[in-house]
Design an enzyme around this catalytic site. Structure first.
Site, PDB file in Angstrom:
ATOM      1  N   ASP A   1       0.816  -1.212   0.000  1.00 26.67           N
ATOM      2  CA  ASP A   1       0.000   0.000   0.000  1.00 26.67           C
ATOM      3  C   ASP A   1       0.851   1.264   0.000  1.00 26.67           C
ATOM      4  O   ASP A   1       2.065   1.214   0.198  1.00 26.67           O
ATOM      5  CB  ASP A   1      -0.959  -0.003   1.202  1.00 26.67           C
ATOM      6  CG  ASP A   1      -0.292  -0.415   2.510  1.00 26.67           C
ATOM      7  OD1 ASP A   1       0.952  -0.429   2.574  1.00 26.67           O
ATOM      8  OD2 ASP A   1      -1.024  -0.724   3.464  1.00 26.67           O
TER       9      ASP A   1
ATOM     10  N   ASN B   1      -7.435  -2.745  14.416  1.00 20.16           N
ATOM     11  CA  ASN B   1      -8.836  -3.079  14.088  1.00 20.16           C
ATOM     12  C   ASN B   1      -8.930  -4.282  13.142  1.00 20.16           C
ATOM     13  O   ASN B   1      -9.976  -4.534  12.572  1.00 20.16           O
ATOM     14  CB  ASN B   1      -9.533  -1.861  13.470  1.00 20.16           C
ATOM     15  CG  ASN B   1      -8.874  -1.406  12.175  1.00 20.16           C
ATOM     16  OD1 ASN B   1      -7.904  -2.015  11.718  1.00 20.16           O
ATOM     17  ND2 ASN B   1      -9.396  -0.350  11.574  1.00 20.16           N
TER      18      ASN B   1
ATOM     19  N   HIS C   1      -7.171  -4.624  10.345  1.00 18.37           N
ATOM     20  CA  HIS C   1      -6.912  -4.357   8.924  1.00 18.37           C
ATOM     21  C   HIS C   1      -5.629  -5.038   8.474  1.00 18.37           C
ATOM     22  O   HIS C   1      -4.688  -5.205   9.246  1.00 18.37           O
ATOM     23  CB  HIS C   1      -6.950  -2.858   8.580  1.00 18.37           C
ATOM     24  CG  HIS C   1      -5.795  -2.026   9.019  1.00 18.37           C
ATOM     25  ND1 HIS C   1      -5.927  -0.895   9.797  1.00 18.37           N
ATOM     26  CD2 HIS C   1      -4.466  -2.112   8.759  1.00 18.37           C
ATOM     27  CE1 HIS C   1      -4.754  -0.343  10.003  1.00 18.37           C
ATOM     28  NE2 HIS C   1      -3.841  -1.060   9.386  1.00 18.37           N
TER      29      HIS C   1
ATOM     30  N   GLU D   1      -9.693  -1.855   5.447  1.00 17.48           N
ATOM     31  CA  GLU D   1     -10.347  -1.572   6.723  1.00 17.48           C
ATOM     32  C   GLU D   1     -11.555  -2.485   6.924  1.00 17.48           C
ATOM     33  O   GLU D   1     -12.049  -3.082   5.957  1.00 17.48           O
ATOM     34  CB  GLU D   1     -10.799  -0.103   6.747  1.00 17.48           C
ATOM     35  CG  GLU D   1      -9.670   0.912   6.588  1.00 17.48           C
ATOM     36  CD  GLU D   1      -8.806   1.085   7.856  1.00 17.48           C
ATOM     37  OE1 GLU D   1      -8.775   0.168   8.702  1.00 17.48           O
ATOM     38  OE2 GLU D   1      -8.157   2.139   7.973  1.00 17.48           O
TER      39      GLU D   1
HETATM   40  C1  GLP Z   1      -0.363   0.286   8.565  1.00 17.93           C
HETATM   41  C2  GLP Z   1      -0.046  -0.566   7.328  1.00 17.93           C
HETATM   42  C3  GLP Z   1      -0.301  -2.031   7.579  1.00 17.93           C
HETATM   43  C4  GLP Z   1       0.317  -2.465   8.898  1.00 17.93           C
HETATM   44  C5  GLP Z   1      -0.307  -1.664  10.019  1.00 17.93           C
HETATM   45  C6  GLP Z   1       0.184  -2.073  11.399  1.00 17.93           C
HETATM   46  O1  GLP Z   1      -1.674   0.685   8.644  1.00 17.93           O
HETATM   47  N1  GLP Z   1      -0.792  -0.140   6.181  1.00 17.93           N
HETATM   48  O2  GLP Z   1       0.219  -2.790   6.500  1.00 17.93           O
HETATM   49  O3  GLP Z   1       0.140  -3.832   9.099  1.00 17.93           O
HETATM   50  O4  GLP Z   1      -0.003  -0.306   9.797  1.00 17.93           O
HETATM   51  O5  GLP Z   1       1.382  -1.435  11.689  1.00 17.93           O
HETATM   52  P1  GLP Z   1       2.336  -1.745  12.891  1.00 17.93           P
HETATM   53  O6  GLP Z   1       3.173  -2.887  12.466  1.00 17.93           O
HETATM   54  O7  GLP Z   1       3.135  -0.482  13.046  1.00 17.93           O
HETATM   55  O8  GLP Z   1       1.481  -2.025  14.073  1.00 17.93           O
END
Ligand code: GLP
Length: 236
Positions: free
Chosen positions: A67, A136, A138, A143
């Protein structure tokens, strides 16, 4: 779904790196899906170490990132483009033309999404996809409520995701409100998935995932339907 419980973040990163190293060494022309966020940073550090020790080469590897924010300059330190170059690509021998990250600065976002999807397909699909998970549930930026069939598409970020990601910006108002993301349908076509879960803030997400209930309200739950998923998890 195979669960590997580890003691701490260092072990999680080492375990994940062991799997990725093995896949690349077995198939030097591997197509890998990569993730951003805090969780995979340790994995990337381990991969850089392995590359520097001559234990693996990325020269034949093709990568696709999950993304990218919309409307953020790629030179901005908060762009996922910069994240990937700073945390991995600048330190290994991956060929820049084999690196793919959605372009969130194009005038025609729909064309960008369609082209990204096509590029992945034409590469023969993703061999192994690295995933993190949002509080959440995702995955990538899919989402809660996103269709399980979605292909690469434009999303409006949830308030909770904006709040969670505000730590990378000066304040919450600077966080982009939209992003381009591979869809759940895109992710599910990967031949193998490696989900990394670390951190106390993920407890609710862990419980929901472990419950085994598959619902679009909790995007990561779809992974129960994939035949080859490994979850590496630490509560610390
Ligand atoms: C972002 C990314 C996700 C990732 C998420 C969790 O929203 N788009 O791909 O998994 O963050 O991030 P973290 O690893 O910092 O908790």
């Amino acid at each position: 779904m195979k669960w590997i419980d580890v003691l701490n973040y260092k072990e999680l990163s080492e375990e994940a790196a062991k799997i990725i190293k093995e896949r690349i060494n077995n198939s030097p022309n591997l197509t890998i899906g990569l993730a951003t966020g805090s969780t995979p940073i340790g994995l990337y550090e381990e991969l850089i170490k392995a590359y520097k020790h001559g234990e693996l080469s990325f020269s034949g590897v093709t990568s696709y990132n999950l993304d990218e924010y919309i409307g953020i300059d790629i030179n901005s330190p908060q762009s996922y483009y910069q994240f990937m170059f700073q945390n991995l690509f600048n330190h290994v021998d991956i060929q820049k033309e084999k690196v793919h990250i959605p372009n969130g600065n194009t005038t025609d976002l729909q064309v960008e999404c369609a082209q990204y999807e096509k590029l992945i397909k034409n590469s023969g699909g993703i061999d192994i996809q690295v995933l993190g998970i949002g509080n959440n549930g995702h995955i990538a930026f899919n989402e809660p409520g996103t269709s399980f069939d979605a292909k690469t598409h434009v999303v409006k970020l949830d308030d909770s995701t904006i709040a969670a990601n505000a730590r990378f910006f000066n304040n919450k108002d600077e966080v982009p409100v939209q992003a381009i993301t591979m869809g759940i349908g895109t992710i599910m076509k990967s031949k193998e998935i490696l989900l990394l879960i670390s951190g106390k803030g993920k407890q609710e997400a862990i419980e929901k995932l472990k419950s085994g209930v598959v619902t679009e309200d909790f995007p990561a739950s779809i992974l129960h339907k994939h035949p080859n998923v490994t979850v590496i998890i630490t509560n610390n």
